[in-house]
Design a protein around this motif. Structure first.
Motif, PDB file in Angstrom:
ATOM      1  N   ASP A 104      40.303  38.078  30.885  1.00 33.27           N
ATOM      2  CA  ASP A 104      39.927  36.960  32.314  1.00 33.27           C
ATOM      3  C   ASP A 104      40.445  38.517  33.503  1.00 33.27           C
ATOM      4  N   ALA A 105      41.585  38.576  33.417  1.00 29.18           N
ATOM      5  CA  ALA A 105      41.709  39.437  34.587  1.00 29.18           C
ATOM      6  C   ALA A 105      41.063  41.125  35.119  1.00 29.18           C
ATOM      7  N   ASP A 106      41.054  41.511  36.040  1.00 23.14           N
ATOM      8  CA  ASP A 106      40.737  42.711  35.873  1.00 23.14           C
ATOM      9  C   ASP A 106      41.735  43.904  35.292  1.00 23.14           C
ATOM     10  N   ASP A 107      41.912  44.991  35.285  1.00 26.19           N
ATOM     11  CA  ASP A 107      42.139  45.954  34.726  1.00 26.19           C
ATOM     12  C   ASP A 107      43.750  46.181  35.774  1.00 26.19           C
ATOM     13  N   GLN A 108      43.674  45.872  37.643  1.00 30.13           N
ATOM     14  CA  GLN A 108      44.287  46.066  38.563  1.00 30.13           C
ATOM     15  C   GLN A 108      45.044  44.840  38.333  1.00 30.13           C
ATOM     16  N   THR A 109      45.715  43.638  37.807  1.00 27.95           N
ATOM     17  CA  THR A 109      45.600  42.799  37.895  1.00 27.95           C
ATOM     18  C   THR A 109      46.778  42.359  36.754  1.00 27.95           C
ATOM     19  N   SER A 110      46.483  42.916  35.921  1.00 20.76           N
ATOM     20  CA  SER A 110      47.282  43.145  33.976  1.00 20.76           C
ATOM     21  C   SER A 110      47.965  44.062  34.448  1.00 20.76           C
TER      22      SER A 110
END
Length: 76
Positions: free
Chosen positions: A5-11
């Motif tokens: 659900d989160a973008d790669d940067q957040t992950s």
């Protein structure tokens, strides 16, 4: 459960400190975000040369169903 659900940067912002602190288990299952959670975690771990976890959760308990789901998790 929310990876995918989160973008790669957040992950990455969540996973980097976890692995730096010697975290060694990330819960992933084929039903989390339609497999996108496994895809996000798998891509991150592949980039960092770590082993992805997996878990089968779904209908049936036969060995053949488990093997199909395990193979699908590895592909994701």
């Amino acid at each position: 459960m929310a990876f995918g659900d989160a973008d790669d940067q957040t992950s990455t912002a969540l996973l980097d400190p976890y692995l730096a602190a010697d975290g060694n288990f990330i819960d992933a299952a084929n039903v989390y975000n339609g497999g996108r959670s496994e895809e996000t975690i798998g891509a991150y771990l592949d980039k960092h040369r770590a082993c992805p976890p997996g878990r089968y959760q779904g209908p049936g308990t036969s060995m053949s169903e488990f093997q199909l789901e395990a193979a699908g998790g590895l592909e994701r």
